[in-house]
Scaffold this motif. Sequence first.
Motif, PDB file in Angstrom:
ATOM      1  N   VAL A  57     -24.879  61.962 116.421  1.00  0.00           N
ATOM      2  CA  VAL A  57     -23.532  62.485 116.167  1.00  0.00           C
ATOM      3  C   VAL A  57     -23.494  64.002 116.260  1.00  0.00           C
ATOM      4  CG1 VAL A  57     -21.723  62.720 114.415  1.00  0.00           C
ATOM      5  CG2 VAL A  57     -22.818  60.492 114.788  1.00  0.00           C
ATOM      6  N   PHE A  58     -24.488  64.673 115.686  1.00  0.00           N
ATOM      7  CA  PHE A  58     -24.427  66.127 115.585  1.00  0.00           C
ATOM      8  C   PHE A  58     -25.237  66.879 116.633  1.00  0.00           C
ATOM      9  CE2 PHE A  58     -23.580  64.651 111.183  1.00  0.00           C
ATOM     10  CZ  PHE A  58     -22.303  65.168 111.045  1.00  0.00           C
ATOM     11  N   GLU A  59     -26.220  66.214 117.246  1.00  0.00           N
ATOM     12  CA  GLU A  59     -27.117  66.917 118.156  1.00  0.00           C
ATOM     13  C   GLU A  59     -27.319  66.172 119.476  1.00  0.00           C
ATOM     14  OE1 GLU A  59     -30.677  67.432 115.846  1.00  0.00           O
ATOM     15  OE2 GLU A  59     -29.609  68.409 114.187  1.00  0.00           O
ATOM     16  N   GLY A  60     -26.472  65.195 119.730  1.00  0.00           N
ATOM     17  CA  GLY A  60     -26.658  64.343 120.900  1.00  0.00           C
ATOM     18  C   GLY A  60     -26.568  65.074 122.228  1.00  0.00           C
ATOM     19  N   GLU A  61     -25.742  66.087 122.308  1.00  0.00           N
ATOM     20  CA  GLU A  61     -25.551  66.779 123.584  1.00  0.00           C
ATOM     21  C   GLU A  61     -26.838  67.427 124.084  1.00  0.00           C
ATOM     22  OE1 GLU A  61     -22.222  69.382 123.550  1.00  0.00           O
ATOM     23  OE2 GLU A  61     -20.761  67.744 123.312  1.00  0.00           O
ATOM     24  N   ALA A  62     -27.747  67.729 123.170  1.00  0.00           N
ATOM     25  CA  ALA A  62     -29.019  68.342 123.578  1.00  0.00           C
ATOM     26  C   ALA A  62     -29.851  67.408 124.450  1.00  0.00           C
ATOM     27  CB  ALA A  62     -29.819  68.747 122.343  1.00  0.00           C
ATOM     28  N   VAL A  63     -29.617  66.099 124.343  1.00  0.00           N
ATOM     29  CA  VAL A  63     -30.357  65.134 125.160  1.00  0.00           C
ATOM     30  C   VAL A  63     -29.424  64.365 126.087  1.00  0.00           C
ATOM     31  CG1 VAL A  63     -32.247  64.905 123.517  1.00  0.00           C
ATOM     32  CG2 VAL A  63     -30.270  63.401 123.309  1.00  0.00           C
ATOM     33  N   GLY A  64     -28.253  64.927 126.354  1.00  0.00           N
ATOM     34  CA  GLY A  64     -27.354  64.336 127.325  1.00  0.00           C
ATOM     35  C   GLY A  64     -26.359  63.333 126.794  1.00  0.00           C
ATOM     36  N   MET A  65     -26.284  63.164 125.462  1.00  0.00           N
ATOM     37  CA  MET A  65     -25.281  62.275 124.887  1.00  0.00           C
ATOM     38  C   MET A  65     -24.005  63.079 124.649  1.00  0.00           C
ATOM     39  SD  MET A  65     -27.270  59.808 122.154  1.00  0.00           S
ATOM     40  CE  MET A  65     -25.781  58.859 121.851  1.00  0.00           C
ATOM     41  N   THR A  66     -23.068  62.966 125.577  1.00  0.00           N
ATOM     42  CA  THR A  66     -21.825  63.715 125.448  1.00  0.00           C
ATOM     43  C   THR A  66     -21.008  63.188 124.282  1.00  0.00           C
ATOM     44  OG1 THR A  66     -20.595  62.222 126.885  1.00  0.00           O
ATOM     45  CG2 THR A  66     -21.802  64.033 127.945  1.00  0.00           C
ATOM     46  N   ARG A  67     -20.023  63.972 123.894  1.00  0.00           N
ATOM     47  CA  ARG A  67     -19.157  63.539 122.795  1.00  0.00           C
ATOM     48  C   ARG A  67     -18.441  62.244 123.150  1.00  0.00           C
ATOM     49  NH1 ARG A  67     -19.894  64.363 117.649  1.00  0.00           N
ATOM     50  NH2 ARG A  67     -18.141  63.442 116.553  1.00  0.00           N
ATOM     51  N   GLU A  68     -18.085  62.092 124.419  1.00  0.00           N
ATOM     52  CA  GLU A  68     -17.411  60.878 124.849  1.00  0.00           C
ATOM     53  C   GLU A  68     -18.305  59.660 124.668  1.00  0.00           C
ATOM     54  OE1 GLU A  68     -15.460  64.328 126.318  1.00  0.00           O
ATOM     55  OE2 GLU A  68     -17.556  63.690 126.585  1.00  0.00           O
ATOM     56  N   VAL A  69     -19.595  59.813 124.990  1.00  0.00           N
ATOM     57  CA  VAL A  69     -20.546  58.703 124.827  1.00  0.00           C
ATOM     58  C   VAL A  69     -20.712  58.360 123.351  1.00  0.00           C
ATOM     59  CG1 VAL A  69     -22.978  58.037 125.066  1.00  0.00           C
ATOM     60  CG2 VAL A  69     -21.784  59.140 126.974  1.00  0.00           C
ATOM     61  N   VAL A  70     -20.862  59.382 122.532  1.00  0.00           N
ATOM     62  CA  VAL A  70     -21.031  59.170 121.085  1.00  0.00           C
ATOM     63  C   VAL A  70     -19.818  58.441 120.502  1.00  0.00           C
ATOM     64  CG1 VAL A  70     -21.203  60.365 118.860  1.00  0.00           C
ATOM     65  CG2 VAL A  70     -22.615  61.103 120.784  1.00  0.00           C
ATOM     66  N   GLU A  71     -18.632  58.852 120.896  1.00  0.00           N
ATOM     67  CA  GLU A  71     -17.408  58.215 120.399  1.00  0.00           C
ATOM     68  C   GLU A  71     -17.304  56.782 120.910  1.00  0.00           C
ATOM     69  OE1 GLU A  71     -15.241  59.291 118.285  1.00  0.00           O
ATOM     70  OE2 GLU A  71     -15.628  61.455 118.130  1.00  0.00           O
ATOM     71  N   SER A  72     -17.677  56.553 122.166  1.00  0.00           N
ATOM     72  CA  SER A  72     -17.564  55.209 122.730  1.00  0.00           C
ATOM     73  C   SER A  72     -18.497  54.223 122.047  1.00  0.00           C
ATOM     74  CB  SER A  72     -17.864  55.242 124.233  1.00  0.00           C
ATOM     75  OG  SER A  72     -19.246  55.488 124.478  1.00  0.00           O
ATOM     76  N   MET A  73     -19.590  54.728 121.471  1.00  0.00           N
ATOM     77  CA  MET A  73     -20.542  53.877 120.752  1.00  0.00           C
ATOM     78  C   MET A  73     -20.193  53.752 119.268  1.00  0.00           C
ATOM     79  SD  MET A  73     -24.017  55.341 122.537  1.00  0.00           S
ATOM     80  CE  MET A  73     -25.138  54.223 121.708  1.00  0.00           C
ATOM     81  N   HIS A  74     -19.085  54.366 118.866  1.00  0.00           N
ATOM     82  CA  HIS A  74     -18.599  54.290 117.479  1.00  0.00           C
ATOM     83  C   HIS A  74     -19.613  54.845 116.473  1.00  0.00           C
ATOM     84  CE1 HIS A  74     -15.487  51.806 119.233  1.00  0.00           C
ATOM     85  NE2 HIS A  74     -16.385  50.933 119.645  1.00  0.00           N
TER      86      HIS A  74
END
Length: 425
Positions: free
Chosen positions: A277-294
């Motif tokens: 949730v807070f650091e995902g973008e550092a490994v390529g997890m965009t905010r859109e991906v994080v939100e889509s996975m709830h």
Amino acid sequence: MAYLIVNAQVWDGENDERYPAEVLIEHNRITAVARGQGQIRRDGAEVIDGGGMTLMPGMVEGHCHLSFVGPARNQDLGEIPPEEHLLRTCRNATLILNHGFTSCYSAASAKLRLDVVVRQEIEDGHLAGPRYRAAGPEITVTGGLGDERKQHMNAESFGMIADGPDEIRRAVRLCCREGVDNVKINISGDEFVSYARAEVTSMTEVEVATAVEVAHEWNKRVAAHARAAASVKRAVRNHVDCIYHCDFADEEALDMLEAAKDRVIVGPAFGLVHNAVFEGEAVGMTREVVESMHLPRKLEATCRTYEQMRKRGMKVVIGGDYGFKITPMGQNARDIGHFVKFFGYSPAEALRCATSVGGELMGHKGELGVIKTGALADMLLVDGNPLVDQSVLVGPDRLAMIMKDGKLHRDPRGRRAERERIAAE
């Protein structure tokens, strides 16, 4: 070998505050703890000056995956050749000891014998690593967490797939035959599995009951991946020993857990969802991906659940699914601060989750994760006060001493000599 640690501020794993004390270690046990100074005779003991630092129990990782060696995807773990996988697991064992974790309870091995082999190497003195309770792969069902196959293509991951009581019975027996200490079953799905989300209860009642019955007959402890409310209830009803996650536990599930709190230990494994949730973008997890996975919803549910766990007096361990690319091994002690910030624990309560509660999970209640006469001599000397700043336990730089089983893995006297040399220059 005997050591006498003097001039230290002791946090003993039980009290809420530190106190000045001396501690005597003989062989692998603590044989005396005396408040103040000059209370213990120094005859025959090597004296270690604590320099006013915090002497505390070694930390216990309650949800450990030593063989999770930085995968970005679940199937990555199946694709690593076993030879390389073993070597990288050995390196993780030494790394986590270097970070102050003198004990680890495995929440699954990525391949059947990795944990068992590494545990034995540690016990035989050939590999620097923590006390280790080894597990086999996560036993799952078709379509459950750990099943990465497709209809047109087989794919290995960290799961051992077994459907129905007969296959479950065989899988548990196979793990027991190969020498595991713990059996892990995946009762629910997870947000990281598109076809079996966290609130899906994928393993049936009879499958869970069979796994626990066989494991307990072999004197093995059972841990369960259980995020859905129904999966938590299924775990409690069938006497699972350690229940991980419990994110979406409803009131009935919480009541059942509270009624069983004397025999059940739980663990949120919060690091993975926190970092996503807070650091995902550092490994390529965009905010859109994080939100889509709830995942933000899961984080909120976990916080609500563990606020309740604390209020209800549940026994909770740290351990946040470290070992993935998004949760590098070595960050494990971040969980202590997470418990304070997100769940409302006091610093002393959170530290007990990392020490004395973990010691009970390891099967050494009252003698591991505590500093008292008769306890096992697993201790850290920390440059700082973790009751004020939990971050001093993250990373090895502030750990002046690491002692496991009465032996010095890191000797603080070398650290002091190096500082004096640098000062002199």
